[in-house]
Scaffold this motif. Structure first.
Motif, PDB file in Angstrom:
ATOM      1  N   LEU A   1     -27.402  18.410 -18.379  1.00  0.00           N
ATOM      2  CA  LEU A   1     -27.115  17.110 -18.993  1.00  0.00           C
ATOM      3  C   LEU A   1     -26.724  17.274 -20.462  1.00  0.00           C
ATOM      4  O   LEU A   1     -25.930  16.491 -20.984  1.00  0.00           O
TER       5      LEU A   1
ATOM      6  N   LEU B   1     -23.521  10.538 -19.668  1.00  0.00           N
ATOM      7  CA  LEU B   1     -24.975  10.376 -19.746  1.00  0.00           C
ATOM      8  C   LEU B   1     -25.386   8.916 -19.572  1.00  0.00           C
ATOM      9  O   LEU B   1     -26.398   8.621 -18.929  1.00  0.00           O
TER      10      LEU B   1
ATOM     11  N   ILE C   1     -32.937  11.426 -20.517  1.00  0.00           N
ATOM     12  CA  ILE C   1     -31.776  11.094 -21.348  1.00  0.00           C
ATOM     13  C   ILE C   1     -32.159  10.208 -22.532  1.00  0.00           C
ATOM     14  O   ILE C   1     -31.510  10.242 -23.579  1.00  0.00           O
TER      15      ILE C   1
ATOM     16  N   HIS D   1     -28.924  17.011 -28.074  1.00  0.00           N
ATOM     17  CA  HIS D   1     -27.551  16.726 -27.622  1.00  0.00           C
ATOM     18  C   HIS D   1     -26.594  16.683 -28.809  1.00  0.00           C
ATOM     19  O   HIS D   1     -25.478  17.216 -28.750  1.00  0.00           O
TER      20      HIS D   1
END
Length: 386
Positions: A14, A22, A36, A45
């Protein structure tokens, strides 16, 4: 029965995906949604997509402008690689649809968040265009002063405190009352993590009763390395910067007049070049028919001797403003009629990017899409517990 993927495999998979994917994959299952939306995943991220191998691939430019025909305030994202517009959208609520959109400014952009402000810097909004979240920043105590006081905003800036992982808004205010000695200045600081304002102890004092910040309410076009900066005029003209982590102001003298050429330039623009503050001195010829831009780069905040002149653009005709820097020594310029051009300083080629706006309204800054939430304080805690 299919085996469940290990969490570290899911995490790394991810991590490599763009924000748009996402947002869609949050609906796959509860565990993916939880992962997430975790603050550590969101920060990781950002760091992953800011790495040298990914930086330019995922980077965007944010172009703010007023439409010539409709007077609508538009925000467009441009691919860093192709310079083509990928998305254009209007301002979010509460600014969308209002008549006075000329008086709304992009204060700055940081980690996918955009800070918007009205002309008085009293109505401030944080917005994440990727997630569509908005947060109307609450009022500070300066909204409720005694009746014999008047307050005016001089400047506003937006940035990130790397020590506390917090996003902050700095605002410089001029306060006037019946005291004949003249106005005095205060600064307040908003923290997204607490969703509140506080008084800043460090003050941007100049050695005169009045000082002026050029285009201060239009935000900080030169936010870099945790420092928001403006051009300011007090006893002399300086670069005034605010350190988001140390919460202190710092003044940097301009390049020496003897080096620039006293009286030759008629305007200067600030922008970011290679993560440093840059100045473009606009120098017209005697007939005012052509201009050259002398580009100076600041090596260290607070150190006048660290300024160095890196090159000269021109002579050019019909250009007033340097908006920013692209790769390989190319610069974005705004023409006198509001068109966006890219000038290659090596080949001397000038390319119109087929984008325009009302004259003197174009503003360009780097941008990247992220999952950072603009909900601060208790609202964030409520989301985490839901």
């Amino acid at each position: 029965m299919a085996k469940k993927l290990p969490e570290d495999v899911v995490f790394q998979t991810l991590l490599s995906l763009p924000v748009v994917s996402l947002l869609r994959f949050k609906c796959v299952c509860k565990s993916w949604y939880a992962l997430i939306t975790r603050p550590d995943f969101i920060r990781e991220h950002i760091l992953h997509h800011r790495s040298p191998s990914k930086k330019n691939k995922n980077a965007l430019f944010l172009l703010d402008r007023i439409d010539k025909t409709t007077n609508d305030h538009l925000l467009s994202t441009l691919s860093y690689q192709t310079l083509r517009v990928s998305l254009t959208q209007p301002l979010p609520p509460p600014y969308s649809g209002i008549d006075e959109q000329f008086n709304v400014f992009v204060v700055g952009s940081c980690d996918g968040l955009i800070c918007l402000s009205d002309a008085s810097a009293w109505k401030i909004v944080l917005w994440n265009p990727a997630t569509k979240e908005t947060n109307v920043v609450p009022e500070s105590r300066f909204h409720h002063l005694p009746s014999n006081y008047c307050s005016y905003s001089n400047a506003v800036g937006f940035g990130f405190d790397s020590k506390t992982n917090d996003y902050k808004i700095i605002r410089i205010l001029r306060l006037v009352n019946s005291d004949p000695s003249g106005p005095y200045y205060e600064s307040d600081l908003y923290s997204l993590s607490t969703n509140s304002w506080k008084l800043v102890q460090s003050q941007p004092w100049f050695d005169v009763p009045y000082f002026f910040i050029y285009d201060g309410l239009m935000g900080t076009r030169t936010y870099t390395n945790g420092m928001a900066s403006w051009r300011a005029q007090g006893d002399c003209e300086d670069i005034l910067s605010f350190d988001m982590s140390k919460e202190v102001f710092l003044r940097t003298p301009m390049p020496a007049e003897s080096a620039i050429g006293s009286g030759l330039y008629d305007w200067r623009d600030m922008f970011v070049l290679n993560e440093s503050v840059a100045l473009a001195f606009r120098i017209p010829n005697e007939e005012q028919s052509e201009v050259c831009f002398h580009i100076w780069l600041l090596g260290e905040f607070g150190a006048e001797e660290s300024w160095r002149k890196i090159y000269t653009l021109g002579p050019l005709t019909g250009f007033d403003i340097v908006l920013g820097f692209w790769k390989d020594n190319a610069l974005f310029l705004e023409s006198a009629d509001g068109r966006l051009f890219l000038y290659d300083s090596s080949s001397k080629e000038m390319n119109h990017l087929q984008i325009d706006g009302a004259p003197m309204t174009l503003q360009l800054m780097t941008f990247m899409e992220t999952l950072i939430s603009v909900k601060g304080g208790d609202e964030t805690e409520e989301q985490d517990n839901s």
